[in-house]
Scaffold this active site. Structure first.
Site, PDB file in Angstrom:
ATOM      1  N   PRO A  10      -1.248 -35.515   3.873  1.00 30.27           N
ATOM      2  CA  PRO A  10      -0.307 -35.644   4.985  1.00 30.27           C
ATOM      3  C   PRO A  10       0.549 -34.403   5.225  1.00 30.27           C
ATOM      4  CG  PRO A  10       0.393 -36.961   3.110  1.00 30.27           C
ATOM      5  CD  PRO A  10      -0.997 -36.490   2.811  1.00 30.27           C
ATOM      6  N   ASN A  11       0.766 -34.154   6.489  1.00 28.32           N
ATOM      7  CA  ASN A  11       1.619 -33.060   6.990  1.00 28.32           C
ATOM      8  C   ASN A  11       1.006 -31.671   6.842  1.00 28.32           C
ATOM      9  OD1 ASN A  11       3.907 -34.685   7.846  1.00 28.32           O
ATOM     10  ND2 ASN A  11       4.162 -35.105   5.678  1.00 28.32           N
ATOM     11  N   ARG A  18       5.594 -26.004  10.193  1.00 28.38           N
ATOM     12  CA  ARG A  18       6.715 -26.535   9.404  1.00 28.38           C
ATOM     13  C   ARG A  18       7.113 -25.554   8.283  1.00 28.38           C
ATOM     14  NH1 ARG A  18       5.198 -30.768   4.632  1.00 28.38           N
ATOM     15  NH2 ARG A  18       3.241 -29.848   3.984  1.00 28.38           N
ATOM     16  N   TYR A  23       5.685 -22.743   3.279  1.00 25.48           N
ATOM     17  CA  TYR A  23       4.232 -22.952   3.391  1.00 25.48           C
ATOM     18  C   TYR A  23       3.487 -21.835   4.119  1.00 25.48           C
ATOM     19  CZ  TYR A  23       5.641 -27.655   1.987  1.00 25.48           C
ATOM     20  OH  TYR A  23       6.168 -28.720   1.297  1.00 25.48           O
ATOM     21  N   ASN A  74      -5.418 -31.132  -1.914  1.00 21.79           N
ATOM     22  CA  ASN A  74      -3.965 -30.985  -1.818  1.00 21.79           C
ATOM     23  C   ASN A  74      -3.471 -32.322  -1.260  1.00 21.79           C
ATOM     24  OD1 ASN A  74      -1.311 -30.548  -1.228  1.00 21.79           O
ATOM     25  ND2 ASN A  74      -1.620 -28.549  -0.257  1.00 21.79           N
ATOM     26  N   ALA A  77       2.505 -34.949  -0.124  1.00 24.48           N
ATOM     27  CA  ALA A  77       3.511 -35.779  -0.809  1.00 24.48           C
ATOM     28  C   ALA A  77       2.889 -36.926  -1.605  1.00 24.48           C
ATOM     29  CB  ALA A  77       4.516 -36.323   0.206  1.00 24.48           C
ATOM     30  N   HIS A  80       2.953 -37.105  -5.485  1.00 21.68           N
ATOM     31  CA  HIS A  80       4.076 -37.535  -6.314  1.00 21.68           C
ATOM     32  C   HIS A  80       4.147 -39.044  -6.546  1.00 21.68           C
ATOM     33  CE1 HIS A  80       4.931 -33.417  -5.474  1.00 21.68           C
ATOM     34  NE2 HIS A  80       5.183 -33.651  -4.196  1.00 21.68           N
ATOM     35  N   ASP A  87      -6.320 -43.240  -8.683  1.00 26.93           N
ATOM     36  CA  ASP A  87      -7.397 -44.139  -9.129  1.00 26.93           C
ATOM     37  C   ASP A  87      -8.719 -43.802  -8.456  1.00 26.93           C
ATOM     38  OD1 ASP A  87      -5.651 -45.444 -10.788  1.00 26.93           O
ATOM     39  OD2 ASP A  87      -5.475 -47.259  -9.570  1.00 26.93           O
ATOM     40  N   GLU A  98      -6.534 -29.755  -8.148  1.00 23.29           N
ATOM     41  CA  GLU A  98      -5.388 -30.030  -7.284  1.00 23.29           C
ATOM     42  C   GLU A  98      -4.735 -28.705  -6.890  1.00 23.29           C
ATOM     43  OE1 GLU A  98      -2.782 -33.349  -8.313  1.00 23.29           O
ATOM     44  OE2 GLU A  98      -1.091 -31.977  -8.127  1.00 23.29           O
ATOM     45  N   HIS A 100      -1.607 -26.816  -4.503  1.00 20.87           N
ATOM     46  CA  HIS A 100      -0.401 -26.874  -3.670  1.00 20.87           C
ATOM     47  C   HIS A 100      -0.072 -25.476  -3.188  1.00 20.87           C
ATOM     48  CE1 HIS A 100       0.291 -30.977  -4.804  1.00 20.87           C
ATOM     49  NE2 HIS A 100       0.015 -30.637  -6.038  1.00 20.87           N
ATOM     50  N   SER A 102       2.906 -24.442  -2.255  1.00 21.29           N
ATOM     51  CA  SER A 102       4.179 -24.049  -2.868  1.00 21.29           C
ATOM     52  C   SER A 102       4.140 -24.326  -4.369  1.00 21.29           C
ATOM     53  CB  SER A 102       5.317 -24.849  -2.225  1.00 21.29           C
ATOM     54  OG  SER A 102       5.161 -26.230  -2.505  1.00 21.29           O
ATOM     55  N   ARG A 107      10.735 -26.595  -7.088  1.00 23.73           N
ATOM     56  CA  ARG A 107      11.358 -27.284  -5.953  1.00 23.73           C
ATOM     57  C   ARG A 107      12.119 -28.527  -6.412  1.00 23.73           C
ATOM     58  NH1 ARG A 107       7.232 -27.856  -1.248  1.00 23.73           N
ATOM     59  NH2 ARG A 107       9.177 -28.206  -0.124  1.00 23.73           N
ATOM     60  N   ARG A 111       9.354 -33.475  -6.783  1.00 24.87           N
ATOM     61  CA  ARG A 111       8.047 -32.797  -6.630  1.00 24.87           C
ATOM     62  C   ARG A 111       7.482 -32.322  -7.968  1.00 24.87           C
ATOM     63  NH1 ARG A 111       7.770 -32.042  -0.935  1.00 24.87           N
ATOM     64  NH2 ARG A 111       9.840 -31.661  -0.085  1.00 24.87           N
TER      65      ARG A 111
HETATM   66  C1  DQA Z   1       2.570 -29.571  -1.011  1.00 16.59           C
HETATM   67  C2  DQA Z   1       3.787 -29.896  -1.879  1.00 16.59           C
HETATM   68  C3  DQA Z   1       4.244 -31.335  -1.666  1.00 16.59           C
HETATM   69  O1  DQA Z   1       5.387 -31.608  -2.454  1.00 16.59           O
HETATM   70  C4  DQA Z   1       4.605 -31.576  -0.221  1.00 16.59           C
HETATM   71  O2  DQA Z   1       4.927 -32.928  -0.023  1.00 16.59           O
HETATM   72  C5  DQA Z   1       3.533 -31.140   0.714  1.00 16.59           C
HETATM   73  C6  DQA Z   1       2.829 -29.887   0.447  1.00 16.59           C
HETATM   74  C7  DQA Z   1       2.177 -28.085  -1.104  1.00 16.59           C
HETATM   75  O3  DQA Z   1       1.056 -27.749  -0.698  1.00 16.59           O
HETATM   76  O4  DQA Z   1       2.973 -27.257  -1.563  1.00 16.59           O
HETATM   77  O5  DQA Z   1       3.317 -31.751   1.766  1.00 16.59           O
HETATM   78  O6  DQA Z   1       1.473 -30.339  -1.463  1.00 16.59           O
END
Ligand code: DQA
Length: 142
Positions: A10-11, A18, A23, A74, A77, A80, A87, A98, A100, A102, A107, A111
């Site tokens: 997401p996002n 953003r 990012y 990735n 959120a 977390h 699962d 995995e 990320h 950032s 942070r 996170r």
């Molecule tokens: C993220 C880090 C997460 O905490 C955050 O919710 C994201 C992006 C990252 O790529 O740094 O949406 O996964």
């Protein structure tokens, strides 16, 4: 040819728009285009999927079972708190990395925990888009 699934949670579709200081200013589309090129140089058949919906990400992970050799994820959120994504990764028993953008450990406290990393081979964070490139290098060596 290695079959690799790259999942953005997401996002991440808002990358480049953003919180650019966190990012970066490149869009997800730009990053994906570069990753597709890099994968083909490595001889990896890469499928990329982004979703803002937990269930869609879980369906994609399930679909990878028996078809893909590795997963790069990735979870945004969901990292977390999504026991369901954790699962699903455990269920398909595929090597997963995995990523990320950032450094989640520098942070906010919430996170610092990843519920998904324990079912992955490892976690890369804090290197921006280069984390995805590194993940492709790594899955290529598995
Ligand atoms: C993220 C880090 C997460 O905490 C955050 O919710 C994201 C992006 C990252 O790529 O740094 O949406 O996964």
């Amino acid at each position: 040819m290695k079959q690799v699934l790259l999942l953005h949670g997401p996002n991440l579709n808002m990358t480049g728009i953003r919180e650019k200081g966190v990012y970066g200013s490149e869009t997800l589309e730009d990053i994906n285009r570069e990753l597709m090129e890099y994968a083909s140089k490595l001889g990896i058949a890469l499928e990329i999927f982004q979703s803002n919906h937990e269930g869609e990400l879980i369906d994609k992970i399930h679909e990878a079972y028996g078809k893909k050799d590795a997963i790069v994820i990735n979870p945004g959120a969901f990292t977390h708190y999504s026991y369901a994504i954790r699962d699903a990764l455990a269920a398909v028993q595929l090597p997963a990395v995995e990523v990320h953008l950032s450094n989640i450990h520098q942070r906010e406290e919430f996170r610092h925990t990843s519920v998904t990393a324990p079912v992955c081979k490892g976690q890369i964070c804090g290197f921006g888009k280069w984390g995805y490139f590194a993940a492709l290098d790594l899955v290529n060596r598995l």
